[in-house]
Scaffold this motif. Structure first.
Motif, PDB file in Angstrom:
ATOM      1  N   LEU A 282      24.010  37.505  88.055  1.00 34.18           N
ATOM      2  CA  LEU A 282      23.363  37.702  86.761  1.00 34.18           C
ATOM      3  C   LEU A 282      24.361  37.545  85.623  1.00 34.18           C
ATOM      4  O   LEU A 282      24.078  36.906  84.599  1.00 34.18           O
ATOM      5  N   LEU A 283      25.548  38.112  85.800  1.00 33.55           N
ATOM      6  CA  LEU A 283      26.586  38.003  84.775  1.00 33.55           C
ATOM      7  C   LEU A 283      27.035  36.548  84.620  1.00 33.55           C
ATOM      8  O   LEU A 283      27.216  36.055  83.503  1.00 33.55           O
ATOM      9  N   GLY A 284      27.225  35.883  85.747  1.00 36.90           N
ATOM     10  CA  GLY A 284      27.697  34.505  85.716  1.00 36.90           C
ATOM     11  C   GLY A 284      26.721  33.558  85.044  1.00 36.90           C
ATOM     12  O   GLY A 284      27.120  32.530  84.483  1.00 36.90           O
ATOM     13  N   GLU A 285      25.421  33.898  85.083  1.00 37.29           N
ATOM     14  CA  GLU A 285      24.410  33.058  84.447  1.00 37.29           C
ATOM     15  C   GLU A 285      24.144  33.449  82.998  1.00 37.29           C
ATOM     16  O   GLU A 285      23.260  32.898  82.354  1.00 37.29           O
ATOM     17  N   GLY A 286      24.885  34.441  82.506  1.00 39.28           N
ATOM     18  CA  GLY A 286      24.667  34.869  81.123  1.00 39.28           C
ATOM     19  C   GLY A 286      23.386  35.637  80.946  1.00 39.28           C
ATOM     20  O   GLY A 286      22.819  35.659  79.848  1.00 39.28           O
ATOM     21  N   LEU A 287      22.907  36.276  82.010  1.00 41.17           N
ATOM     22  CA  LEU A 287      21.659  37.031  81.947  1.00 41.17           C
ATOM     23  C   LEU A 287      21.897  38.536  81.933  1.00 41.17           C
ATOM     24  O   LEU A 287      20.944  39.318  82.000  1.00 41.17           O
ATOM     25  N   ALA A 288      23.140  38.952  81.871  1.00 42.95           N
ATOM     26  CA  ALA A 288      23.472  40.380  81.849  1.00 42.95           C
ATOM     27  C   ALA A 288      24.837  40.538  81.206  1.00 42.95           C
ATOM     28  O   ALA A 288      25.611  39.586  81.089  1.00 42.95           O
ATOM     29  N   ARG A 289      25.128  41.757  80.803  1.00 45.98           N
ATOM     30  CA  ARG A 289      26.435  42.095  80.254  1.00 45.98           C
ATOM     31  C   ARG A 289      26.972  43.327  80.989  1.00 45.98           C
ATOM     32  O   ARG A 289      26.186  44.135  81.523  1.00 45.98           O
ATOM     33  N   CYS A 290      28.283  43.454  81.036  1.00 44.91           N
ATOM     34  CA  CYS A 290      28.894  44.635  81.650  1.00 44.91           C
ATOM     35  C   CYS A 290      28.715  45.842  80.727  1.00 44.91           C
ATOM     36  O   CYS A 290      28.789  45.724  79.500  1.00 44.91           O
ATOM     37  N   VAL A 291      28.473  47.009  81.329  1.00 46.27           N
ATOM     38  CA  VAL A 291      28.372  48.250  80.558  1.00 46.27           C
ATOM     39  C   VAL A 291      29.400  49.236  81.087  1.00 46.27           C
ATOM     40  O   VAL A 291      29.542  49.437  82.289  1.00 46.27           O
ATOM     41  N   ASP A 292      30.119  49.855  80.166  1.00 45.37           N
ATOM     42  CA  ASP A 292      31.236  50.715  80.551  1.00 45.37           C
ATOM     43  C   ASP A 292      30.795  52.003  81.225  1.00 45.37           C
ATOM     44  O   ASP A 292      31.502  52.543  82.071  1.00 45.37           O
ATOM     45  N   TRP A 293      29.608  52.508  80.845  1.00 45.51           N
ATOM     46  CA  TRP A 293      29.237  53.841  81.321  1.00 45.51           C
ATOM     47  C   TRP A 293      28.991  53.879  82.829  1.00 45.51           C
ATOM     48  O   TRP A 293      29.099  54.943  83.448  1.00 45.51           O
ATOM     49  N   SER A 294      28.658  52.739  83.436  1.00 44.60           N
ATOM     50  CA  SER A 294      28.390  52.766  84.879  1.00 44.60           C
ATOM     51  C   SER A 294      29.288  51.840  85.691  1.00 44.60           C
ATOM     52  O   SER A 294      29.241  51.858  86.910  1.00 44.60           O
ATOM     53  N   ILE A 295      30.114  51.038  85.018  1.00 43.37           N
ATOM     54  CA  ILE A 295      30.917  50.064  85.767  1.00 43.37           C
ATOM     55  C   ILE A 295      31.964  50.745  86.630  1.00 43.37           C
ATOM     56  O   ILE A 295      32.413  50.194  87.633  1.00 43.37           O
ATOM     57  N   ALA A 296      32.333  51.971  86.240  1.00 37.46           N
ATOM     58  CA  ALA A 296      33.350  52.682  87.018  1.00 37.46           C
ATOM     59  C   ALA A 296      32.853  53.079  88.401  1.00 37.46           C
ATOM     60  O   ALA A 296      33.646  53.372  89.292  1.00 37.46           O
ATOM     61  N   LYS A 304      35.554  41.635  89.572  1.00 39.12           N
ATOM     62  CA  LYS A 304      34.689  40.463  89.756  1.00 39.12           C
ATOM     63  C   LYS A 304      33.586  40.414  88.713  1.00 39.12           C
ATOM     64  O   LYS A 304      33.203  39.335  88.238  1.00 39.12           O
ATOM     65  N   LEU A 305      33.059  41.590  88.339  1.00 36.27           N
ATOM     66  CA  LEU A 305      32.019  41.623  87.319  1.00 36.27           C
ATOM     67  C   LEU A 305      32.577  41.173  85.976  1.00 36.27           C
ATOM     68  O   LEU A 305      31.958  40.383  85.255  1.00 36.27           O
ATOM     69  N   ARG A 306      33.747  41.677  85.627  1.00 35.87           N
ATOM     70  CA  ARG A 306      34.354  41.293  84.353  1.00 35.87           C
ATOM     71  C   ARG A 306      34.660  39.792  84.334  1.00 35.87           C
ATOM     72  O   ARG A 306      34.472  39.124  83.309  1.00 35.87           O
ATOM     73  N   ALA A 307      35.148  39.270  85.475  1.00 39.61           N
ATOM     74  CA  ALA A 307      35.484  37.849  85.538  1.00 39.61           C
ATOM     75  C   ALA A 307      34.239  36.978  85.375  1.00 39.61           C
ATOM     76  O   ALA A 307      34.260  35.954  84.676  1.00 39.61           O
ATOM     77  N   ALA A 308      33.130  37.399  86.000  1.00 36.17           N
ATOM     78  CA  ALA A 308      31.880  36.639  85.873  1.00 36.17           C
ATOM     79  C   ALA A 308      31.375  36.668  84.436  1.00 36.17           C
ATOM     80  O   ALA A 308      30.922  35.651  83.893  1.00 36.17           O
ATOM     81  N   GLU A 309      31.461  37.818  83.792  1.00 35.48           N
ATOM     82  CA  GLU A 309      31.032  37.927  82.404  1.00 35.48           C
ATOM     83  C   GLU A 309      31.916  37.072  81.498  1.00 35.48           C
ATOM     84  O   GLU A 309      31.424  36.410  80.573  1.00 35.48           O
ATOM     85  N   LYS A 310      33.216  37.070  81.783  1.00 36.33           N
ATOM     86  CA  LYS A 310      34.147  36.289  80.960  1.00 36.33           C
ATOM     87  C   LYS A 310      33.811  34.804  81.019  1.00 36.33           C
ATOM     88  O   LYS A 310      33.825  34.096  79.995  1.00 36.33           O
ATOM     89  N   LYS A 311      33.487  34.306  82.212  1.00 38.18           N
ATOM     90  CA  LYS A 311      33.132  32.884  82.349  1.00 38.18           C
ATOM     91  C   LYS A 311      31.869  32.552  81.556  1.00 38.18           C
ATOM     92  O   LYS A 311      31.783  31.509  80.902  1.00 38.18           O
ATOM     93  N   ALA A 312      30.883  33.443  81.627  1.00 34.38           N
ATOM     94  CA  ALA A 312      29.643  33.209  80.880  1.00 34.38           C
ATOM     95  C   ALA A 312      29.904  33.228  79.371  1.00 34.38           C
ATOM     96  O   ALA A 312      29.314  32.445  78.616  1.00 34.38           O
ATOM     97  N   LYS A 313      30.780  34.109  78.935  1.00 36.82           N
ATOM     98  CA  LYS A 313      31.132  34.157  77.518  1.00 36.82           C
ATOM     99  C   LYS A 313      31.809  32.860  77.079  1.00 36.82           C
ATOM    100  O   LYS A 313      31.515  32.310  76.017  1.00 36.82           O
ATOM    101  N   GLU A 314      32.742  32.387  77.919  1.00 38.39           N
ATOM    102  CA  GLU A 314      33.460  31.164  77.572  1.00 38.39           C
ATOM    103  C   GLU A 314      32.520  29.965  77.482  1.00 38.39           C
ATOM    104  O   GLU A 314      32.686  29.081  76.635  1.00 38.39           O
ATOM    105  N   LYS A 315      31.509  29.951  78.363  1.00 39.49           N
ATOM    106  CA  LYS A 315      30.541  28.842  78.355  1.00 39.49           C
ATOM    107  C   LYS A 315      29.411  29.071  77.348  1.00 39.49           C
ATOM    108  O   LYS A 315      28.585  28.184  77.140  1.00 39.49           O
ATOM    109  N   LYS A 316      29.382  30.298  76.770  1.00 38.77           N
ATOM    110  CA  LYS A 316      28.340  30.682  75.820  1.00 38.77           C
ATOM    111  C   LYS A 316      26.943  30.486  76.417  1.00 38.77           C
ATOM    112  O   LYS A 316      26.050  29.878  75.828  1.00 38.77           O
ATOM    113  N   LEU A 317      26.769  31.040  77.619  1.00 42.82           N
ATOM    114  CA  LEU A 317      25.497  30.923  78.313  1.00 42.82           C
ATOM    115  C   LEU A 317      24.523  31.998  77.840  1.00 42.82           C
ATOM    116  O   LEU A 317      24.874  33.175  77.731  1.00 42.82           O
ATOM    117  N   ARG A 318      23.297  31.603  77.547  1.00 44.52           N
ATOM    118  CA  ARG A 318      22.165  32.482  77.290  1.00 44.52           C
ATOM    119  C   ARG A 318      22.493  33.610  76.300  1.00 44.52           C
ATOM    120  O   ARG A 318      22.649  33.339  75.126  1.00 44.52           O
TER     121      ARG A 318
END
Length: 907
Positions: A282-296, A304-318
């Motif tokens: 979901l993160l890799g497709e730009g369909l979700a974002r990481c949230v700090d309150w539960s990621i721990a 891996k979640l942060r890395a997937a989100e970073k790639k989606a941000k770089e590609k400016k997906l969705r």
């Protein structure tokens, strides 16, 4: 069952969901927009009804139970059809309800034209009933009847004839204590079937085989949501796409779920698709974002979640189509470096000295130190607690000691870091704002340990929560969140429900009357342990004494340091040369280190005066050796006069720092009156030998009285022997200690290593021993006032050779000649409070110092006192005699050639 040919009028689709043994939802072929869905009920059969949960929104709704084999029938179709391409026909639509009835055909994997009739298959398994009746049954219905009769004859499925409870699930629709339930699973993967997808990051599932019904929110992420405004439902951008993404991959699939936490009555967890964690996709497709309150809580880690989100941000997906990072590219020469920690500021900042010698203040990234709690809440008003106003005369707040857990956090860092080299990685620069200066925020590690993470895990600091679009944070932010989650769960530090620790500190600075109250205790204590909290100048420091729980201003005795610039009644004054260097030297040597102090006196302002030792080094002496201070006349009365004077003479000769422009004054001859050497011999017995030609001795005249005193002490101890372990030793305490001979003696605790290793000094004999706790006891009342019988002396007019081998020979010979023997002693001179004496054998009248010099073990000291000249000349003559005879230290020749002037010889 034989396959049959494909029917002619059919539709195509993908099975999205199996509702029961006789109903499915098929997602058709999309023609732009969301794919159409259609519920198909299988014709001519009736499946057992599935259990239903009571709906709180519907009046009189009740919970129902599975009919026998309802779950097996549903599971049969689910495993056969979910996600498969099928063909189906609609035979008729029931009027009123609008339900469509028909047949579903599953193409063969070998030949797509050969189809399996799903209705016939489930009837053949004995999991559903055929509706029998009608005026003229069709051929299809007759075929179903035959298949049902065959299943009955074979006793398959529900026709097996077992108890009616067979095939009925024990469903747990809710759990009384979700937190305990999650903890009981220990983070292990659980088999599950997804029953419903509410949105892209929320699903409902059955855990199998326990059949716990759980609502799971995907840990660490959040998808666009569906918002309900009254009766209308609004959809955030990409919410439908996110839901479809999750639904098409998870709905009614066999998955693994790791339950990782609880949020209200919902669970936090990771859903493992056969290809991996669905959250990552979901993160890799730009369909979700990481949230700090539960990621721990993510078991597999947040990287891996942060890395997937970073790639989606770089590609400016969705959802990131308009994304712009606020991370500032660091324009600094060194993003990583090493440094030595010289100071810990509160709980989140350090002062480092780099390899090139400059000082840098850094702040630990993404953590917040403890804060001062609110004023005590007392009384109630309208049922609410109200805060009491602060009194005008209330003492000032000292954050380090008054803020809960601030002192513990500072101490954790101080003990681990001061004087140690650490690795520094710059994370971000926090610009100046609201009157606060710019901060360099870093990650500091030592031995592979992230200090911020260590502080968080102990509950000594908390993690800063950032806005979702704020990328200015620690590179290890997720590790900090995980550590905080663990600390909260274990109730550590600030998260504890217990009363926080209170530090009641007496601050004597600027209060002479209060300082005078502590003076007697500190003088009697001898050496006291302290922590240097602040360095004001080379010779002025602020100390915290843990044992006495007080803060004092401490001045180094025996020296005068260059004065710092200051503003006084007469206006500002400039700093003297090398005052800053003296300040930095003292800071680096002792700031925030554990030291020992000997308090001698106090001045009018309430400042204590005495000696400070850092790892055994006398700071007064060290400053003089560095050319950063001068000897003060008061040092002449101290035990350290000789060593300070010697250090000053060397720095003068080397013209070091403050002595760089020093010129020796012209000598003037002063004619002194010749005074006679005075003698007053007293009888002593030597009880202990030191390592600097010093020894302890008892006066024979006080022997009978002391023997009687010891007999009384031992009689009292025999009548009431100390209980082993009942005495808690502290440095400086007077007590009784058992010697190797099994007898009790008076002693002073010098150092407590552990329960089985305590160094004590026997005050009546002068020897030191390491004993265990069982060998110590409290001193009986009334035996503290008797003065110690061991008197400390040095041998006059003699010196030890510098060579270690000769030095040891001299000490061995000295010990052999005098230990445990009686002598006549005469006090020849004093240095400070130290007495230098000569020893005379009462029988042979031989001077022991002179004898050791003539035997070639000791050197003669050249004293300048007129009254000692006859004695000095005799010792010098004895030294010349030993030199000519090549005795002991002179065996290889004249060892004074290199230092002839020092010893008064002419070559």
């Amino acid at each position: 069952m034989a396959a049959q040919q494909t029917p002619q009028n059919f539709m195509r689709g993908v099975v999205k969901q199996v509702l029961s043994g006789d109903a499915v939802i098929i997602r058709g072929q999309p023609k732009g927009g969301p794919p159409p869905e259609r519920q198909i009920c299988l014709s001519n059969i009736t499946a057992p009804k599935m259990a239903r949960k009571a709906n709180p929104n519907i009046e009189n709704s009740v919970q129902t139970q599975d009919e026998p084999y309802a779950w097996e029938a549903r599971e049969y179709l689910r495993k056969k059809l979910i996600g498969k391409d099928v063909k189906f026909t609609v035979e008729y639509t029931a009027p009123g309800s609008g339900r469509a009835y028909g047949c579903v055909y599953l193409p063969s994997a070998k030949d797509p034209n050969v189809m399996e009739n799903v209705t016939e298959s489930i009837v053949a398994e004995g999991l559903v009933e055929v509706r029998r009746g009608g005026i003229k049954p069709s051929d299809d219905q007759n075929q179903l009847n035959v298949l049902e009769d065959t299943a009955k004859a074979s006793k398959k499925g529900k026709w097996a004839g077992g108890p009616s409870s067979n095939g009925i699930r024990d469903i747990k629709w809710s759990v009384d204590n979700p937190r305990n339930f999650v903890d009981g699973l220990h983070g292990k993967e659980q088999n599950a079937v997804i029953e419903h997808v509410r949105d892209g990051c929320t699903v409902r599932a059955f855990l199998v085989p326990s059949f716990h019904h759980v609502t799971v929110m995907l840990s660490g992420i959040k998808c666009p949501m569906f918002r309900r405004d009254g009766d209308a439902e609004t959809e955030e951008p990409f919410a439908g796409e996110a839901k479809y993404f999750t639904e098409s991959r998870l709905l009614q699939r066999d998955v693994k779920i790791i339950l990782e936490g609880v949020s209200n009555q919902n669970y936090l967890g990771s859903v493992m698709h056969p290809k991996g964690n669905i959250a990552e996709f979901l993160l890799g497709e730009g369909l979700a974002r990481c949230v700090d309150w539960s990621i721990a809580t993510v078991t597999s880690g947040a990287d891996k979640l942060r890395a997937a989100e970073k790639k989606a941000k770089e590609k400016k997906l969705r959802i990131w189509k308009d994304y712009k990072s606020n991370a500032v590219v660091l324009d600094i020469a060194e993003k990583t470096y090493t440094g030595k920690v010289v100071e810990v500021i509160n709980a989140d900042a350090l002062v480092l000295k780099t390899a090139v010698g400059d000082y840098r203040k850094v702040t630990l990234s993404s953590i917040r130190p403890p804060r001062l709690s609110q004023a005590p809440k007392e009384g109630k008003e309208d049922g609410k607690e109200v805060e009491q106003p602060r009194q005008q005369n209330e003492r000032r707040v000292r954050p380090l000691y008054d803020v809960p857990y601030m002192f513990e956090a500072r101490e954790f860092l101080r003990k681990k870091l001061i004087g140690k080299k650490v690795n520094v990685s710059v994370d971000y620069i926090k610009p100046a704002s609201d009157g606060y200066p710019e901060k360099t925020c870093v990650t500091v590690t030592i031995g592979g340990i992230n200090l911020a993470e260590a502080l968080v895990s102990k509950g000594l600091v908390t993690v800063i929560r950032y806005r979702q679009d704020d990328d200015q944070r620690s590179a290890h932010y997720d590790a900090l969140l995980t550590a905080e989650t663990r600390a909260i769960k274990n109730g550590k530090g600030v998260h504890s429900k217990k009363e926080y620790p209170i530090h009641r500190i007496a601050d004597t600075s600027g209060e002479p009357q209060k300082a005078k109250q502590f003076l007697p205790f500190l003088q009697r204590a001898g050496r006291s342990s302290a922590i240097v909290e602040f360095v004001a100048s080379g010779s002025r420091v602020r100390l915290f004494l843990p044992k006495e729980t007080c803060l004092i201003t401490f001045l180094l005795a025996g020296i005068t340091c260059p004065k710092m610039a200051r503003t006084g009644p007469g206006g500002p004054t400039e700093s003297e040369p090398y005052s800053e260097e003296a300040l930095q030297y003292t800071k680096e040597l002792c700031l925030q280190r554990e030291v020992e102090v000997e308090v001698e006196s106090i001045d009018k302002a309430g400042n204590f005066i005495g000696w400070l030792f850092v790892e055994g080094v006398n700071l007064s002496v060290s400053l003089v050796e560095q050319g950063l201070s001068k000897m003060h006349f008061t040092a002449e009365r101290s035990n350290y006069a000789r060593v300070i004077q010697s250090a000053e003479e060397k720095t003068k000769e080397a013209k070091l720092k403050i002595w760089e422009r020093f010129e020796e004054p012209k000598t003037t001859v002063v004619v002194e009156e010749t005074t006679e050497r005075k003698t007053n011999y007293k009888h002593i017995v030597v009880t202990e030998i030191g390592k600097e030609l010093d020894f302890f001795a008892q006066l024979i005249d006080s022997g009978p009285q002391f023997e009687k005193f010891m007999e009384q002490l031992r009689a009292e101890l025999a009548a009431a022997p100390p209980l082993p372990g009942s005495f808690t030793p502290k440095t400086g305490d007077l007590c009784v200690a058992k010697f190797v001979d099994g007898e009790w003696y008076r002693a002073k605790v010098e150092k407590v290593h552990n329960k089985d290793k305590i160094t004590v000094f026997f005050v009546d004999y002068g020897n030191r021993e390491v004993v265990s706790l069982a060998q110590l006891g409290a001193m009986p009342p009334g035996y503290h006032t008797q003065q110690p019988q061991a008197h400390h002396f040095y041998l006059a007019c003699t010196m030890l050779p510098k060579d270690e081998e000769f030095r040891q020979d001299a000490l061995d010979s000295f010990s052999h000649e005098v230990l445990n023997k009686q002598f006549l002693y005469n006090m020849e001179y004093r240095v400070g409070t130290t007495e230098y004496v000569s020893l005379i054998n009462p029988d042979s009248k031989e001077d022991m110092g002179k004898a050791l010099v003539s035997d070639g073990f000791l050197l003669a000291e050249q004293r300048r006192e007129k009254r000692l000249q006859k004695m000095v000349n005799e010792y010098s003559a004895a030294q010349q005699s030993a030199l000519k005879a090549h005795l002991n230290l002179w065996r290889y020749g004249d060892i004074t050639d290199d230092d002839a002037r020092e010893f008064g010889f002419q070559s």
